[in-house]
Scaffold this active site. Structure first.
Site, PDB file in Angstrom:
ATOM      1  N   ASN A   1      44.897  39.432  31.543  1.00  0.00           N
ATOM      2  CA  ASN A   1      45.364  39.053  32.772  1.00  0.00           C
ATOM      3  C   ASN A   1      46.471  39.995  33.051  1.00  0.00           C
ATOM      4  O   ASN A   1      47.667  39.852  32.685  1.00  0.00           O
ATOM      5  CB  ASN A   1      45.992  37.456  32.375  1.00  0.00           C
ATOM      6  CG  ASN A   1      46.820  37.010  33.579  1.00  0.00           C
ATOM      7  OD1 ASN A   1      46.593  37.557  34.850  1.00  0.00           O
ATOM      8  ND2 ASN A   1      47.236  36.039  33.389  1.00  0.00           N
ATOM      9  N   TRP A   2      46.306  40.737  33.907  1.00  0.00           N
ATOM     10  CA  TRP A   2      47.340  41.813  34.479  1.00  0.00           C
ATOM     11  C   TRP A   2      48.495  41.230  35.128  1.00  0.00           C
ATOM     12  O   TRP A   2      49.188  41.634  35.583  1.00  0.00           O
ATOM     13  CB  TRP A   2      46.533  42.718  35.353  1.00  0.00           C
ATOM     14  CG  TRP A   2      45.652  43.813  34.507  1.00  0.00           C
ATOM     15  CD1 TRP A   2      45.423  43.834  33.067  1.00  0.00           C
ATOM     16  CD2 TRP A   2      45.075  44.868  35.016  1.00  0.00           C
ATOM     17  NE1 TRP A   2      44.512  44.898  32.813  1.00  0.00           N
ATOM     18  CE2 TRP A   2      44.212  45.554  34.015  1.00  0.00           C
ATOM     19  CE3 TRP A   2      44.847  45.400  36.307  1.00  0.00           C
ATOM     20  CZ2 TRP A   2      43.366  46.737  33.953  1.00  0.00           C
ATOM     21  CZ3 TRP A   2      43.882  46.685  36.430  1.00  0.00           C
ATOM     22  CH2 TRP A   2      43.298  46.974  35.377  1.00  0.00           C
TER      23      TRP A   2
ATOM     24  N   HIS B   1      46.300  28.617  35.567  1.00  0.00           N
ATOM     25  CA  HIS B   1      47.549  29.278  34.962  1.00  0.00           C
ATOM     26  C   HIS B   1      48.666  28.567  35.022  1.00  0.00           C
ATOM     27  O   HIS B   1      48.955  28.213  36.016  1.00  0.00           O
ATOM     28  CB  HIS B   1      47.347  30.838  35.086  1.00  0.00           C
ATOM     29  CG  HIS B   1      48.131  31.428  34.232  1.00  0.00           C
ATOM     30  ND1 HIS B   1      49.567  31.485  34.252  1.00  0.00           N
ATOM     31  CD2 HIS B   1      47.787  32.236  33.051  1.00  0.00           C
ATOM     32  CE1 HIS B   1      50.182  32.248  33.101  1.00  0.00           C
ATOM     33  NE2 HIS B   1      49.037  32.845  32.578  1.00  0.00           N
TER      34      HIS B   1
ATOM     35  N   GLU C   1      51.396  29.747  35.422  1.00  0.00           N
ATOM     36  CA  GLU C   1      52.184  30.138  36.375  1.00  0.00           C
ATOM     37  C   GLU C   1      51.877  29.598  37.562  1.00  0.00           C
ATOM     38  O   GLU C   1      52.742  29.647  38.626  1.00  0.00           O
ATOM     39  CB  GLU C   1      52.414  31.678  36.210  1.00  0.00           C
ATOM     40  CG  GLU C   1      53.101  32.466  35.045  1.00  0.00           C
ATOM     41  CD  GLU C   1      52.495  33.531  34.477  1.00  0.00           C
ATOM     42  OE1 GLU C   1      51.791  34.188  35.323  1.00  0.00           O
ATOM     43  OE2 GLU C   1      53.211  34.102  33.339  1.00  0.00           O
TER      44      GLU C   1
ATOM     45  N   GLU D   1      46.814  27.525  26.479  1.00  0.00           N
ATOM     46  CA  GLU D   1      47.986  28.462  26.498  1.00  0.00           C
ATOM     47  C   GLU D   1      49.185  27.467  26.528  1.00  0.00           C
ATOM     48  O   GLU D   1      49.704  26.949  27.453  1.00  0.00           O
ATOM     49  CB  GLU D   1      47.803  29.067  27.858  1.00  0.00           C
ATOM     50  CG  GLU D   1      46.679  30.182  28.045  1.00  0.00           C
ATOM     51  CD  GLU D   1      47.108  31.327  28.846  1.00  0.00           C
ATOM     52  OE1 GLU D   1      46.871  32.454  28.425  1.00  0.00           O
ATOM     53  OE2 GLU D   1      47.423  31.183  30.130  1.00  0.00           O
TER      54      GLU D   1
ATOM     55  N   GLY E   1      54.592  34.926  27.541  1.00  0.00           N
ATOM     56  CA  GLY E   1      55.405  35.919  27.797  1.00  0.00           C
ATOM     57  C   GLY E   1      56.915  35.878  27.134  1.00  0.00           C
ATOM     58  O   GLY E   1      57.650  36.343  27.597  1.00  0.00           O
TER      59      GLY E   1
ATOM     60  N   SER F   1      51.619  35.245  23.976  1.00  0.00           N
ATOM     61  CA  SER F   1      52.114  36.131  23.171  1.00  0.00           C
ATOM     62  C   SER F   1      51.140  36.768  22.125  1.00  0.00           C
ATOM     63  O   SER F   1      51.401  36.919  20.857  1.00  0.00           O
ATOM     64  CB  SER F   1      53.197  35.763  22.385  1.00  0.00           C
ATOM     65  OG  SER F   1      54.548  35.429  23.609  1.00  0.00           O
TER      66      SER F   1
ATOM     67  N   GLY G   1      48.086  38.342  28.160  1.00  0.00           N
ATOM     68  CA  GLY G   1      48.781  38.748  29.266  1.00  0.00           C
ATOM     69  C   GLY G   1      49.606  40.374  29.359  1.00  0.00           C
ATOM     70  O   GLY G   1      48.926  41.154  29.451  1.00  0.00           O
ATOM     71  N   GLY G   2      50.772  40.010  28.542  1.00  0.00           N
ATOM     72  CA  GLY G   2      51.569  41.461  28.347  1.00  0.00           C
ATOM     73  C   GLY G   2      50.810  42.410  27.630  1.00  0.00           C
ATOM     74  O   GLY G   2      50.811  43.769  28.146  1.00  0.00           O
TER      75      GLY G   2
HETATM   76  C1  PEP Z   1      49.078  34.703  29.997  1.00  0.00           C
HETATM   77  O1  PEP Z   1      49.541  35.010  31.129  1.00  0.00           O
HETATM   78  O2  PEP Z   1      47.871  34.174  30.100  1.00  0.00           O
HETATM   79  C2  PEP Z   1      49.695  35.138  28.658  1.00  0.00           C
HETATM   80  C3  PEP Z   1      49.009  34.615  27.852  1.00  0.00           C
HETATM   81  O3  PEP Z   1      50.756  35.928  28.789  1.00  0.00           O
HETATM   82  P1  PEP Z   1      51.269  36.840  27.444  1.00  0.00           P
HETATM   83  O4  PEP Z   1      50.093  37.341  26.513  1.00  0.00           O
HETATM   84  O5  PEP Z   1      52.181  37.837  27.909  1.00  0.00           O
HETATM   85  O6  PEP Z   1      52.164  35.513  26.648  1.00  0.00           O
END
Ligand code: PEP
Length: 254
Positions: free
Chosen positions: A9-10, A98, A100, A170, A176, A216, A237-238
């Site tokens: 997930n960019w 998600h 966010e 999640e 993040g 993460s 994500g990251g």
């Molecule tokens: C995400 O945004 O779906 C996610 C899992 O982010 P991160 O891996 O950065 O925690």
């Protein structure tokens, strides 16, 4: 045998040429790593979808997804993108729910149920995200929260439609933040989700559902997480913004 997926997930990162450059690196590195029933999905901003989908055609285990799509079929919704438009780019997946989107754009379970219907109607496979906040976990409400996200968000679907979904657990406190759920914490929730699916549909549907972990996830913790009985991969994500890290996470399946 259910599909194993690592999805990147960019988020709202990378301009057009940066996205193409990262994707070119990623596909060359991951294609040989993802074999058999393993799939890599890159969920990019809308601006990249068409170009990435064209490039992904050459790679059997790589697919493209969007990070959102509107609940209406079309119409006067300035600035929005419909599921049909996403599908027309060649993208196959769409992330829905998600945290966010839930947090910053007020998306609730009811809206997400409609978005899911519209996405499915237009031939997209939703990667449907659920998860509790830290406050909810500390108040020991996490099982109830996850159950209501399932019941209100996706359990209105019939078994066939439900079978096209990918779920992603999640925990919001792990996204993040650099704090990962332990493999025991993640496995406990994944097993709970699968049990709820079995109770609603059938054990066969539950056994066929791909449930990803997100929060993460990185090359160091991926193998332990993916080694859990009910964890079928990750939503990343990251670490999906670094080709080497993302590839190492894909390799963690093996
Ligand atoms: C995400 O945004 O779906 C996610 C899992 O982010 P991160 O891996 O950065 O925690």
């Amino acid at each position: 045998m259910r599909k194993k997926i690592v999805a990147g997930n960019w988020k709202m990162n990378l301009d057009y040429s940066e996205g193409l450059a990262l994707f070119s690196e990623v596909v060359n590195m991951v294609n040989d790593e993802a074999t058999g029933n393993q799939q890599v999905v890159v969920c990019s901003p809308f601006i990249h979808l068409h170009s990435l989908a064209a490039l992904a055609k050459g790679y059997s285990n790589v697919a493209i997804g969007a990070q959102n799509a509107h609940q209406a079929e079309s119409g006067a919704y300035t600035g929005e993108i419909s599921a049909k438009q996403v599908k027309s780019t060649g993208a196959e997946y769409v992330i829905l729910g998600h945290s966010e989107r839930r947090q910053y754009f007020g998306e609730n379970n009811e809206l997400l149920a409609t978005k899911t219907d519209t996405a499915l109607k237009n031939g997209l496979k939703p990667i449907f995200c659920i998860g509790e906040t830290l406050q909810e976990r500390e108040a020991e409400k996490h099982f109830n929260i996850i159950k209501s996200q399932l019941v209100e968000g996706v359990f209105h679907l019939d078994a066939d439609a439900f079978g096209t979904l990918v779920l992603a657990y999640e925990p919001v406190w792990a996204i993040g933040t650099g704090v990962t759920a332990t493999s025991d914490q993640a496995q406990e929730i994944h097993a709970f989700i699968r049990k709820e699916i079995a109770a609603k549909y059938s054990q066969a549907v539950a056994d066929a559902t791909t449930i990803l972990y997100g929060g993460s996830c990185n090359p160091k913790n991926a193998a332990e997480l993916f080694g859990c009985a009910d964890i079928d991969g990750g939503l990343i994500g990251g670490a999906s913004l670094k080709s080497r890290d993302f590839t190492d996470i894909v390799k963690a399946f093996n």
